[in-house]
Design a protein around this motif. Structure first.
Motif, PDB file in Angstrom:
ATOM      1  N   HIS A 232      -9.289  -1.582  -2.782  1.00  0.00           N
ATOM      2  CA  HIS A 232      -9.182  -0.558  -3.829  1.00  0.00           C
ATOM      3  C   HIS A 232      -7.982  -0.852  -4.730  1.00  0.00           C
ATOM      4  O   HIS A 232      -8.071  -0.727  -5.970  1.00  0.00           O
TER       5      HIS A 232
ATOM      6  N   GLU B 111      -9.655   0.310   7.587  1.00  0.00           N
ATOM      7  CA  GLU B 111      -9.068   1.229   6.608  1.00  0.00           C
ATOM      8  C   GLU B 111      -8.068   0.500   5.719  1.00  0.00           C
ATOM      9  O   GLU B 111      -8.052   0.686   4.489  1.00  0.00           O
ATOM     10  N   GLU B 112      -7.230  -0.334   6.325  1.00  0.00           N
ATOM     11  CA  GLU B 112      -6.243  -1.080   5.539  1.00  0.00           C
ATOM     12  C   GLU B 112      -6.922  -2.046   4.574  1.00  0.00           C
ATOM     13  O   GLU B 112      -6.506  -2.174   3.415  1.00  0.00           O
TER      14      GLU B 112
ATOM     15  N   LEU C 188       0.824  -1.203   0.000  1.00  0.00           N
ATOM     16  CA  LEU C 188       0.000   0.000   0.000  1.00  0.00           C
ATOM     17  C   LEU C 188       0.862   1.259   0.000  1.00  0.00           C
ATOM     18  O   LEU C 188       0.474   2.289  -0.561  1.00  0.00           O
TER      19      LEU C 188
ATOM     20  N   GLN D 113      -8.286  -0.120   1.662  1.00  0.00           N
ATOM     21  CA  GLN D 113      -7.213   0.290   0.750  1.00  0.00           C
ATOM     22  C   GLN D 113      -6.725  -0.891  -0.089  1.00  0.00           C
ATOM     23  O   GLN D 113      -6.431  -0.740  -1.288  1.00  0.00           O
TER      24      GLN D 113
END
Length: 219
Positions: free
Chosen positions: A60, A53-54, A23, A57
């Motif tokens: 995504h 959140e991780e 990331l 991400q």
């Protein structure tokens, strides 16, 4: 049936570190290719190794890699991450005749964690498949035509969905990746073609001509 794959040897800490490094790299990672051990190990069940959140991400990032390829699905092991996370989407414009024969309907984007797939009914159907982790090759694979899938959504809710036709094929293909299985493990090996031969000879809506001329799945 493919043999059972050994479990990943990644610890929780190593999975977390691998994801954070990816990331933080600021670039889209390459798709891991056949021969890499991560594709031949059973990925770890998602169990909070990443915070919300991780995870968001990572999903995504996976979607971006899938769309760049382009492909209709991507599993975390294909990025070198042995975690049961997969993304799926099929919004391509395809030939109407081929779509009808293959039962190919648009599949809006979604992500699934820890999927469990079971056939619904006894019908199976064979079509050619490719894989982003097996560059340059395609082969015919017989799979259940209808499946039910239990999985966890990224928000933590448990879901059950039914899929048929090409959507069912995509779901099964990506779920296999999470268990160390490549589509070649299930393929009719006499059907194996490189992309150029497939495009020139076997890209009809069904596999009838290829089956006859290459001598697989005799009917």
């Amino acid at each position: 049936m493919p043999s059972e794959a050994p479990p990943t040897d990644f610890s929780v800490a190593r999975i977390h570190e691998t994801v954070l490094q990816m990331l933080g790299a600021g670039v889209l990672p390459p798709v891991v290719q056949a021969g890499h051990p991560v594709l031949r190990q059973a990925a770890a069940l998602f169990d909070g190794q990443l915070n919300a959140e991780e995870l968001g991400q990572l999903i995504h990032l996976m979607r971006s890699v899938m769309r760049r390829a382009p492909g209709v699905g991507l599993a975390a092991p294909q990025l070198g991450i042995p975690l049961q996370v997969a993304v799926l989407e099929d919004e391509f414009d395809v030939d109407p005749e081929a779509a009808a024969v293959r039962g190919r309907e648009p599949l809006p984007f979604f992500a699934m964690l820890n999927p469990h797939v079971r056939p619904s009914g006894t019908a199976s159907v064979a079509f050619y498949e490719g894989c982003l982790s097996v560059n340059g090759l395609q082969a015919a694979v017989a799979r259940p035509e209808n499946v039910e899938v239990d999985f966890t959504a990224p928000d933590g809710t448990r879901q059950q969905r039914s899929f048929s036709g090409w959507q069912a094929r995509i779901v099964q293909h990506e779920t296999d990746h999470l268990h160390g299985i490549l589509y070649l493990d299930r393929a009719e090996l006499r059907s194996l073609s490189n992309n150029a031969e497939y495009s020139a000879r076997w890209a009809q809506p069904d596999i009838g001509r290829a089956r006859q001329e290459l001598g697989f799945l005799p009917g």
